[in-house]
Design a protein around this motif. Structure first.
Motif, PDB file in Angstrom:
ATOM      1  N   MET B   1     -67.849   2.611 -63.993  1.00 62.29           N
ATOM      2  CA  MET B   1     -68.776   2.520 -65.128  1.00 62.29           C
ATOM      3  C   MET B   1     -68.518   3.690 -66.083  1.00 62.29           C
ATOM      4  O   MET B   1     -68.430   4.833 -65.660  1.00 62.29           O
ATOM      5  CB  MET B   1     -70.218   2.580 -64.623  1.00 62.29           C
ATOM      6  CG  MET B   1     -71.244   2.571 -65.749  1.00 62.29           C
ATOM      7  SD  MET B   1     -72.934   2.710 -65.145  1.00 62.29           S
ATOM      8  CE  MET B   1     -73.212   1.093 -64.470  1.00 62.29           C
ATOM      9  N   ARG B   2     -68.392   3.327 -67.379  1.00 65.22           N
ATOM     10  CA  ARG B   2     -68.154   4.358 -68.384  1.00 65.22           C
ATOM     11  C   ARG B   2     -69.381   4.489 -69.277  1.00 65.22           C
ATOM     12  O   ARG B   2     -69.914   3.483 -69.768  1.00 65.22           O
ATOM     13  CB  ARG B   2     -66.930   3.977 -69.215  1.00 65.22           C
ATOM     14  CG  ARG B   2     -66.554   5.032 -70.251  1.00 65.22           C
ATOM     15  CD  ARG B   2     -65.279   4.625 -70.971  1.00 65.22           C
ATOM     16  NE  ARG B   2     -65.008   5.522 -72.093  1.00 65.22           N
ATOM     17  CZ  ARG B   2     -64.144   5.251 -73.071  1.00 65.22           C
ATOM     18  NH1 ARG B   2     -63.475   4.110 -73.054  1.00 65.22           N
ATOM     19  NH2 ARG B   2     -63.952   6.100 -74.052  1.00 65.22           N
ATOM     20  N   LEU B   3     -69.837   5.724 -69.453  1.00 64.38           N
ATOM     21  CA  LEU B   3     -71.001   5.995 -70.293  1.00 64.38           C
ATOM     22  C   LEU B   3     -70.559   6.764 -71.528  1.00 64.38           C
ATOM     23  O   LEU B   3     -69.972   7.838 -71.411  1.00 64.38           O
ATOM     24  CB  LEU B   3     -72.032   6.827 -69.529  1.00 64.38           C
ATOM     25  CG  LEU B   3     -72.552   6.242 -68.215  1.00 64.38           C
ATOM     26  CD1 LEU B   3     -73.466   7.241 -67.512  1.00 64.38           C
ATOM     27  CD2 LEU B   3     -73.280   4.943 -68.475  1.00 64.38           C
ATOM     28  N   VAL B   4     -70.831   6.187 -72.704  1.00 61.82           N
ATOM     29  CA  VAL B   4     -70.469   6.848 -73.951  1.00 61.82           C
ATOM     30  C   VAL B   4     -71.709   6.939 -74.830  1.00 61.82           C
ATOM     31  O   VAL B   4     -72.402   5.937 -75.036  1.00 61.82           O
ATOM     32  CB  VAL B   4     -69.358   6.069 -74.696  1.00 61.82           C
ATOM     33  CG1 VAL B   4     -69.048   6.716 -76.039  1.00 61.82           C
ATOM     34  CG2 VAL B   4     -68.108   5.979 -73.841  1.00 61.82           C
ATOM     35  N   ILE B   5     -71.992   8.140 -75.296  1.00 61.40           N
ATOM     36  CA  ILE B   5     -73.033   8.299 -76.315  1.00 61.40           C
ATOM     37  C   ILE B   5     -72.292   8.501 -77.631  1.00 61.40           C
ATOM     38  O   ILE B   5     -71.469   9.407 -77.753  1.00 61.40           O
ATOM     39  CB  ILE B   5     -73.927   9.521 -76.041  1.00 61.40           C
ATOM     40  CG1 ILE B   5     -74.575   9.429 -74.665  1.00 61.40           C
ATOM     41  CG2 ILE B   5     -74.976   9.669 -77.143  1.00 61.40           C
ATOM     42  CD1 ILE B   5     -75.762   8.530 -74.581  1.00 61.40           C
ATOM     43  N   ALA B   6     -72.554   7.636 -78.590  1.00 63.58           N
ATOM     44  CA  ALA B   6     -71.774   7.695 -79.832  1.00 63.58           C
ATOM     45  C   ALA B   6     -72.600   7.247 -81.033  1.00 63.58           C
ATOM     46  O   ALA B   6     -73.507   6.413 -80.906  1.00 63.58           O
ATOM     47  CB  ALA B   6     -70.531   6.810 -79.708  1.00 63.58           C
ATOM     48  N   ARG B   7     -72.250   7.809 -82.184  1.00 66.60           N
ATOM     49  CA  ARG B   7     -72.758   7.283 -83.440  1.00 66.60           C
ATOM     50  C   ARG B   7     -71.856   6.114 -83.789  1.00 66.60           C
ATOM     51  O   ARG B   7     -70.628   6.255 -83.803  1.00 66.60           O
ATOM     52  CB  ARG B   7     -72.718   8.368 -84.523  1.00 66.60           C
ATOM     53  CG  ARG B   7     -73.398   7.987 -85.825  1.00 66.60           C
ATOM     54  CD  ARG B   7     -73.798   9.226 -86.624  1.00 66.60           C
ATOM     55  NE  ARG B   7     -72.671  10.157 -86.738  1.00 66.60           N
ATOM     56  CZ  ARG B   7     -71.698  10.057 -87.651  1.00 66.60           C
ATOM     57  NH1 ARG B   7     -71.707   9.072 -88.533  1.00 66.60           N
ATOM     58  NH2 ARG B   7     -70.720  10.944 -87.688  1.00 66.60           N
ATOM     59  N   CYS B   8     -72.455   4.951 -84.004  1.00 66.40           N
ATOM     60  CA  CYS B   8     -71.642   3.749 -84.166  1.00 66.40           C
ATOM     61  C   CYS B   8     -72.405   2.676 -84.917  1.00 66.40           C
ATOM     62  O   CYS B   8     -73.624   2.715 -85.019  1.00 66.40           O
ATOM     63  CB  CYS B   8     -71.242   3.201 -82.786  1.00 66.40           C
ATOM     64  SG  CYS B   8     -72.657   2.734 -81.779  1.00 66.40           S
ATOM     65  N   SER B   9     -71.676   1.724 -85.454  1.00 65.36           N
ATOM     66  CA  SER B   9     -72.291   0.502 -85.956  1.00 65.36           C
ATOM     67  C   SER B   9     -71.692  -0.652 -85.150  1.00 65.36           C
ATOM     68  O   SER B   9     -70.601  -0.525 -84.590  1.00 65.36           O
ATOM     69  CB  SER B   9     -72.049   0.333 -87.455  1.00 65.36           C
ATOM     70  OG  SER B   9     -70.670   0.325 -87.732  1.00 65.36           O
ATOM     71  N   VAL B  10     -72.427  -1.762 -85.088  1.00 63.34           N
ATOM     72  CA  VAL B  10     -72.018  -2.867 -84.218  1.00 63.34           C
ATOM     73  C   VAL B  10     -72.150  -4.194 -84.954  1.00 63.34           C
ATOM     74  O   VAL B  10     -73.127  -4.408 -85.678  1.00 63.34           O
ATOM     75  CB  VAL B  10     -72.907  -2.907 -82.947  1.00 63.34           C
ATOM     76  CG1 VAL B  10     -72.440  -4.009 -82.012  1.00 63.34           C
ATOM     77  CG2 VAL B  10     -72.908  -1.565 -82.243  1.00 63.34           C
ATOM     78  N   ASP B  11     -71.167  -5.047 -84.782  1.00 63.42           N
ATOM     79  CA  ASP B  11     -71.244  -6.396 -85.329  1.00 63.42           C
ATOM     80  C   ASP B  11     -70.977  -7.402 -84.225  1.00 63.42           C
ATOM     81  O   ASP B  11     -70.045  -7.245 -83.444  1.00 63.42           O
ATOM     82  CB  ASP B  11     -70.232  -6.581 -86.455  1.00 63.42           C
ATOM     83  CG  ASP B  11     -70.677  -5.871 -87.712  1.00 63.42           C
ATOM     84  OD1 ASP B  11     -70.169  -4.754 -87.956  1.00 63.42           O
ATOM     85  OD2 ASP B  11     -71.541  -6.411 -88.420  1.00 63.42           O
ATOM     86  N   TYR B  12     -71.817  -8.439 -84.178  1.00 61.11           N
ATOM     87  CA  TYR B  12     -71.616  -9.522 -83.220  1.00 61.11           C
ATOM     88  C   TYR B  12     -71.477 -10.830 -83.982  1.00 61.11           C
ATOM     89  O   TYR B  12     -72.261 -11.121 -84.890  1.00 61.11           O
ATOM     90  CB  TYR B  12     -72.788  -9.616 -82.241  1.00 61.11           C
ATOM     91  CG  TYR B  12     -72.817 -10.917 -81.459  1.00 61.11           C
ATOM     92  CD1 TYR B  12     -71.971 -11.111 -80.369  1.00 61.11           C
ATOM     93  CD2 TYR B  12     -73.664 -11.945 -81.834  1.00 61.11           C
ATOM     94  CE1 TYR B  12     -71.984 -12.306 -79.675  1.00 61.11           C
ATOM     95  CE2 TYR B  12     -73.684 -13.145 -81.133  1.00 61.11           C
ATOM     96  CZ  TYR B  12     -72.838 -13.320 -80.062  1.00 61.11           C
ATOM     97  OH  TYR B  12     -72.842 -14.504 -79.369  1.00 61.11           O
ATOM     98  N   ALA B  13     -70.485 -11.605 -83.612  1.00 62.87           N
ATOM     99  CA  ALA B  13     -70.335 -12.946 -84.170  1.00 62.87           C
ATOM    100  C   ALA B  13     -70.041 -13.875 -83.010  1.00 62.87           C
ATOM    101  O   ALA B  13     -69.058 -13.692 -82.280  1.00 62.87           O
ATOM    102  CB  ALA B  13     -69.199 -12.985 -85.189  1.00 62.87           C
ATOM    103  N   GLY B  14     -70.906 -14.840 -82.811  1.00 61.23           N
ATOM    104  CA  GLY B  14     -70.726 -15.774 -81.705  1.00 61.23           C
ATOM    105  C   GLY B  14     -71.774 -16.833 -81.847  1.00 61.23           C
ATOM    106  O   GLY B  14     -71.774 -17.584 -82.810  1.00 61.23           O
ATOM    107  N   ARG B  15     -72.692 -16.883 -80.894  1.00 57.26           N
ATOM    108  CA  ARG B  15     -73.737 -17.905 -80.965  1.00 57.26           C
ATOM    109  C   ARG B  15     -74.619 -17.678 -82.177  1.00 57.26           C
ATOM    110  O   ARG B  15     -75.223 -18.582 -82.696  1.00 57.26           O
ATOM    111  CB  ARG B  15     -74.538 -17.915 -79.666  1.00 57.26           C
ATOM    112  CG  ARG B  15     -73.795 -18.697 -78.591  1.00 57.26           C
ATOM    113  CD  ARG B  15     -74.424 -18.572 -77.237  1.00 57.26           C
ATOM    114  NE  ARG B  15     -73.978 -17.379 -76.533  1.00 57.26           N
ATOM    115  CZ  ARG B  15     -74.235 -17.140 -75.262  1.00 57.26           C
ATOM    116  NH1 ARG B  15     -74.951 -17.985 -74.568  1.00 57.26           N
ATOM    117  NH2 ARG B  15     -73.780 -16.054 -74.676  1.00 57.26           N
ATOM    118  N   LEU B  16     -74.699 -16.428 -82.617  1.00 55.25           N
ATOM    119  CA  LEU B  16     -75.299 -16.113 -83.906  1.00 55.25           C
ATOM    120  C   LEU B  16     -74.511 -14.969 -84.503  1.00 55.25           C
ATOM    121  O   LEU B  16     -73.534 -14.516 -83.919  1.00 55.25           O
ATOM    122  CB  LEU B  16     -76.793 -15.765 -83.782  1.00 55.25           C
ATOM    123  CG  LEU B  16     -77.243 -14.640 -82.872  1.00 55.25           C
ATOM    124  CD1 LEU B  16     -76.861 -13.262 -83.385  1.00 55.25           C
ATOM    125  CD2 LEU B  16     -78.743 -14.694 -82.724  1.00 55.25           C
TER     126      LEU B  16
END
Lengths: 224, 224
Positions: B1-16
């Motif tokens: 298991m890898r744990l990362v604390i990061a400033r990030c933006s996220v995009d999901y494209a799939g069922r929505l």
DNA sequence: CCGTAAATGTCGTCG
DNA sequence: CGACGACGTTTACGG
């Protein structure tokens, strides 16, 4: 947010009773006091957890071993027995701007309402969320001959959706100003069993093309 | 298991389609390749995620900034744009023995079946999980007069449960050896709308007291 | 693998 | 705050 990797066992007593035998897991403590116990597999659901609002009391020695007790107002209780701590770190995340969604049922409903003629030439929208005693019908419309039509919209059309529309139709057909009311079951995908049940109830099925609806909407918007 | 604390933006494209604006979050990568994006609030559900089986491709520089792309077979896509890494650690957890549960609906069903006379004097159990073409009824019983009774058991009685029982009753009543079959909707808690619908269908509602049932069971067990 | 029912469901919305 | 329906529901179970 506090991240702890520890060898631990977990007991939950609340809406049900559950137990996790000793193993190495991630204990995630959020700023609101909630606790998640994750293993290195499964899905996004933790093995065990306590949702906020709740309070965490840690009774541990210098090496971190000891007992974590998480309780909430309803008397639910999560007890984590920590045997050995392998990692322990604290992080300040700040407030999250939150998720922006697109492409769900509400959007389908808005698109179809705006393009009700997709269902038939000369159709008119009466209103979205047309109220009945047992809840609102997604769309009430009139066909070219002025006949009332109730439309139930789902992303995935399953048996429950047909039952729901059936209940609405039963009620709507008691209203002499509306009766007879036809039913249309509209979804991006309709399961065979739902289709059979709909047919049996005299309800028409329509498969919605989300991209096409969106495309038409864009095209029409551009006309202004 | 890898744990990362990061400033990030996220995009999901799939069922929505969904988007998370830039903020500091926990990125949790499990051994099976699944990825969870957690904020410091909410409940056990991640803000965004990708369930296994899926594959993660990390394209990042020495400071950790870059792009994580997670895809699965269905073509769903989770893209995490990492701007700054604040913590990054890897942990070997091993296999988890898994959760042991107790006290769910199955238990309610067993208790009520063992104490069917709770529903009425002289009642007899025919069988639990009585099969029909569309699935098993929780309990089939005979009342004091020999009349057949179908019992649907829920922890929380909602409208879906009444629909379910209604479908069973419709089928059972086609069997001349059983008809007429009465329905009983039994739950620890019954929602008002479910009660109304049940009444309308001629189905009786019974509120179950789990502690009392368990208590009776214990008391009777002790008689042996 | 499909279909159905349960879930410590959780999450929004609306009254 | 409670009731109700949707959910990227997920998950377990049976054919």
């Amino acid at each position: 947010m506090r991240l702890v990797i520890a060898r631990c066992s977990v007991d939950y007593a609340g809406r049900l009773t559950a137990h996790l035998a000793s193993a190495t897991r991630l204990l995630l403590v959020k700023a609101d006091g909630s606790v998640l116990v994750h293993s290195d597999g499964g899905s996004y659901k933790p093995l065990n957890w306590m949702s906020p609002p709740c309070s965490l009391v840690v009774d541990a020695g210098d090496d971190g071993s000891g007992t974590w007790t998480v309780t909430n107002k309803a008397g639910e209780r999560l007890v984590i027995t920590v045997e050995e701590v392998l990692h322990d770190s604290e992080h300040d995340l700040g407030i999250d701007p939150g998720l922006v969604k697109d492409g769900v049922e509400a959007h389908l409903q808005a698109l179809l309402a705006a393009q009700i003629e997709t269902l038939g030439d000369g159709w008119r929208l009466v209103r979205r969320e047309y109220p009945t005693a047992i809840g609102p019908v997604d769309i009430l419309a009139r066909d070219a001959d002025g006949g009332a039509v109730a439309v139930e919209i789902k992303r995935r059309g399953e048996i429950d959706g047909v039952e729901q529309l059936t209940r609405y139709l039963e009620l709507l057909n008691r209203d002499p100003l509306l009766a007879p009311v036809r039913g249309i079951f509209a979804a991006q995908e309709i399961k065979p069993q739902a289709r059979v049940l709909a047919q049996d109830r005299g309800i028409d099925c329509v498969v919605l093309d989300y991209d096409a609806l969106r495309g038409l909407d864009d095209a029409e918007s551009r006309l202004f």
